[in-house]
Design an enzyme around this catalytic site. Structure first.
Site: not given
Ligand code: KIV
Length: 274
Positions: A54-55, A93, A123, A125, A192
């Site tokens: 989600d970056s 994500d 993934k 958090e 992280e």
């Molecule tokens: O969203 C992302 O790119 C991430 C990585 C930094 C692990 O969660």
């Protein structure tokens, strides 16, 4: 010496392969990808995991935080990455508020991400508050990668992107959360921006692999945001990013070269015309 006993002749990376890599002490590599061509190049380079992170909210959309990214946008990006990939494990994500409301909602949304994109895992958090959700997802066949330490979706709670787990209480909490996520069934955990010694402790105690970003050299694998390691984000210079090229500079000079060629009548030539 590069070790690749587990992955050497593999044509497809699964979550089981990722776990076997830890057992055989083979480092796991992961980078982010948000589009078809990047997926294709990462796969050709034989990366093991492509994270559609989600970056993308920051590096693709230009937002200050990852919070505005929607599930629909994540589905779109994961689908186009997946089109360029045959070998790597593709992890989608879960976006802010797509899994926090409750386990039923999370199951529905993770199910959509897997079903509509063909990704191999999701993934999310968080520690104890997602453990029950992780258990439910794993039970129904959705592999989950955890994410602890600096969790960017909680930026409004923490107020900064500073290193987590420096103080003992927070370090102990991250360690406990890692044990909980392992017990709940995560196949791997991203760590992280935590001190290297905490990354080492978690990686040593856990049987599942850890994938670090700013978490030191003892993690079982490493991840970076692709645009960071390509040197495309000039303003962002954290210690943990190694720039493998200076693409921002190269792109800008290519654009300027094109502009001057067109303005001076140097492009196109007869050879470049029909
Ligand atoms: O969203 C992302 O790119 C991430 C990585 C930094 C692990 O969660």
């Amino acid at each position: 010496m590069q070790k690749n006993i587990v992955t050497k002749n593999l044509t497809h990376i699964t979550t089981k392969v990722i776990q076997l890599m830890k057992e055989h002490d083979e480092k796991i590599t992961m980078l982010t990808g948000y589009d078809f061509l990047t997926g294709k190049f990462l796969d050709a380079a034989k990366i093991e995991i492509i994270l559609v992170g989600d970056s993308l909210g920051n590096v693709i959309q230009g937002n200050e935080t990852t919070l505005p990214v929607t599930l629909e946008e994540m589905i779109y990006h994961t689908k186009i990455v997946k089109r360029g990939v045959t070998r790597a494990l593709v992890v989608g994500d879960m976006t802010f508020m797509s899994y926090q409301v409750g386990a039923d909602d999370a199951v529905r949304n993770c199910g959509r991400l897997m079903k509509e994109t063909g990704c191999d895992a999701v993934k999310m958090e968080g520690g104890s508050y997602v453990a029950e959700t992780v258990r439910r997802l794993v039970e129904i066949g959705i592999p989950v990668m955890g994410h602890l330490g600096l969790t960017p979706q909680s930026i409004n709670k923490f107020g900064s992107y500073k290193t987590r787990g420096i103080e003992k209480t927070e370090a102990d909490q991250i360690f406990k959360d890692a044990l909980l996520l392992e017990k709940a069934g995560c196949f791997a955990i991203v760590l992280e921006k935590i001190p290297a010694r905490l990354g080492k402790k978690i990686s040593t105690v856990l049987k599942i692999p850890t994938i670090g970003i700013g978490a030191g050299p003892y993690c079982d694998g490493q991840v970076l945001v692709t645009q960071d390691m390509l040197g495309m984000i000039e303003e962002f210079k954290p210690r943990f990013v190694r720039k493998y090229m200076n693409l921002a500079q190269d792109m800008k000079s290519a654009f300027m070269h094109y502009i001057s060629d067109v303005k001076e009548g140097k492009f196109p030539t007869n050879d470049e015309s029909y």
